[in-house]
Enzyme design. Structure first.
Site, PDB file in Angstrom:
ATOM      1  N   ARG A 186     -21.658  47.887  -7.004  1.00 40.33           N
ATOM      2  CA  ARG A 186     -21.354  49.415  -6.020  1.00 40.33           C
ATOM      3  C   ARG A 186     -22.700  50.311  -7.159  1.00 40.33           C
ATOM      4  O   ARG A 186     -23.488  51.203  -7.037  1.00 40.33           O
ATOM      5  CB  ARG A 186     -20.814  49.579  -6.012  1.00 40.33           C
ATOM      6  N   HIS A 208     -25.721  52.764  -5.647  1.00 39.68           N
ATOM      7  CA  HIS A 208     -25.330  54.204  -6.204  1.00 39.68           C
ATOM      8  C   HIS A 208     -26.642  54.789  -7.609  1.00 39.68           C
ATOM      9  O   HIS A 208     -27.271  55.721  -7.222  1.00 39.68           O
ATOM     10  CB  HIS A 208     -24.638  54.922  -7.181  1.00 39.68           C
ATOM     11  N   ASN A 227     -18.733  59.687  -7.555  1.00 41.70           N
ATOM     12  CA  ASN A 227     -18.901  58.296  -8.073  1.00 41.70           C
ATOM     13  C   ASN A 227     -17.449  58.648  -9.259  1.00 41.70           C
ATOM     14  O   ASN A 227     -17.416  57.520  -9.523  1.00 41.70           O
ATOM     15  CB  ASN A 227     -20.010  58.962  -9.167  1.00 41.70           C
ATOM     16  N   HIS A 266     -19.304  45.285   1.367  1.00 39.89           N
ATOM     17  CA  HIS A 266     -17.775  45.443   1.488  1.00 39.89           C
ATOM     18  C   HIS A 266     -16.924  44.433   1.909  1.00 39.89           C
ATOM     19  O   HIS A 266     -15.795  44.545   1.873  1.00 39.89           O
ATOM     20  CB  HIS A 266     -17.633  46.721   2.171  1.00 39.89           C
TER      21      HIS A 266
END
Ligand code: HEM
Ligand SMILES: *[C@@H]1O[C@H](CO)[C@@H](O)[C@H](O)[C@H]1NC(C)=O
Ligand SMILES: *[C@@H]1O[C@H](CO)[C@@H](O)[C@H](O)[C@H]1NC(C)=O
Length: 330
Positions: free
Chosen positions: A63, A67, A95, A194
């Site tokens: 992740r 990001h 975040n 996910h």
């Protein structure tokens, strides 16, 4: 003669197309082969050690790379600590507190600096770490072009502006990825991330308690699944100012990067609105169906799409810098 020329032109065109494919935006596989031959092995070892202690950090690293890439390209802007003058991406509510795994990046960076000072960028270390996390948690292996350089700018508001929202519908998600040069298929394939990691209750509690004026609960969520989630996220706890517990994004195999995520969607057991909405649109639902039907094909596409996401708006050559400490600009 004319045909010889056209042959030559064709040949040159083909070779340059092939070269462009192999070297996306100046990145190449084995970039540190001569300047820091142990770089990738050090990252691998550090990630292995970190994940042995806490397997959940595989999700954190994957992740974190996403990001990083969606905000100013893959330039390690997500790793910069806030300063008195500038609150950085890291401290945006998207975040902080949810992003995790920073210690693994710091550890790899300091080991690499002791082997080959001022050579390996933080953005490459993060990209390698995400790759290794996919390999360890999902048996998804891919070669990763490197040569990224680190940016010097990180602004908190840009995280919210550039990252897709968990409350989005399929159309909005497609648009969000299109802005980054990624297709509808890329979006559905990458959403398979996910299948590991967790979400805070606040990211989906609206689906349990306050869906809309006529339905308290999101009708696209399986009722038994919703009832179970209400136990994990009791009313009142599930806000960013409350205790805000976390639950696995994929209850079946929470630490295994696999296609079970897509199977869950077909049973209305996607956790976030942005997950379950992939079943609501014919085009995204068809990529879900293919990913259920062929796990190996999904895994191969996941690796290839991670490589493309990892070359998004990168700084190469003389642009940017190689940070000495991933948390501060030089
Ligand atoms: C399609 C749009 C996406 C949305 C709206 C989205 C949103 C979210 C949200 C809200 C969370 C939970 C955060 C929390 O509450 O703690 C999450 C977790 C996560 N996301 Fe995404 N995400 C998307 C795409 C992606 C992509 C492309 C990747 C990587 C390739 C990814 C990897 C992850 C991982 C691994 C976790 C678990 C993190 C952990 O356990 O630390 N996501 N995402
Ligand atoms: C998705 O969301 C946008 C913006 O809120 C809305 O205009 C659109 O109608 C929604 N699409 C669907 C299919 O619900
Ligand atoms: C609430 O959501 C349901 C299911 O999506 C929909 O049928 C209904 O029209 C919505 N109600 C309002 C008031 O928006």
């Amino acid at each position: 003669m004319a045909s010889l020329w056209s042959c030559m032109v064709l040949f040159l065109t083909i070779t340059s197309v092939v070269a462009a494919e192999l070297k996306p935006k100046g990145l190449r596989v084995g970039y540190y082969r001569y300047t820091c031959p142990s770089a990738e092995a050090i990252v691998r070892k550090t990630v292995e050690t970190g994940l042995a202690r806490n397997p959940g950090l595989a999700a954190g690293l994957i992740r974190m790379h996403f990001h990083d890439c969606f905000v100013r390209g893959c330039d390690a802007s997500v790793l910069l600590d806030s300063t008195p003058k500038q609150t950085t991406e890291k401290d945006s509510f998207v975040n902080n507190p949810s992003l995790r795994g920073f210690e693994i990046i710091d550890r790899a960076k300091s080991l690499i600096e002791s082997h080959c000072p001022r050579t390996v960028s933080c953005s490459d270390i993060l990209a390698f770490a995400a790759r290794d996390a996919a390999s360890i948690s999902g048996g998804i292996h891919y070669q990763l072009p490197s040569g990224r350089r680190d940016g010097r700018i990180s602004i908190d508001a840009e995280a919210l502006q550039n990252l897709p929202s968990p409350f989005s519908n399929a159309t909005q998600l497609i648009q969000s990825f299109a802005r980054k040069g990624l297709s509808m298929q890329d979006m559905v394939i990458l959403s398979g991330a996910h299948s590991i990691g967790v979400s805070h209750c606040s990211s989906f509690a609206g689906r349990l308690y306050s869906f809309n004026a006529t339905h308290a609960q999101d009708p696209s969520m399986d009722r038994a699944f919703a009832a179970f989630m209400k136990l994990r996220c009791p009313p009142g706890s599930a806000s960013r100012t409350g205790p805000d517990p976390t639950v696995p994004l994929d209850y079946g195999t929470p630490n295994r990067l696999d296609n079970v995520y897509y199977k869950n969607l077909r049973k209305n057991r996607g956790l976030l609105t942005s997950d379950q909405t992939l079943m609501s649109h014919p085009s995204t639902a068809s990529v879900v169906a293919k990913s259920v039907g062929s796990p190996a094909d999904w895994a191969a596409k996941f690796g290839a799409t991670m490589v493309r996401m990892g070359s998004m708006d990168v700084l190469t050559g003389k642009k940017g810098e190689v940070r000495l400490n991933c948390r501060v600009v030089n």
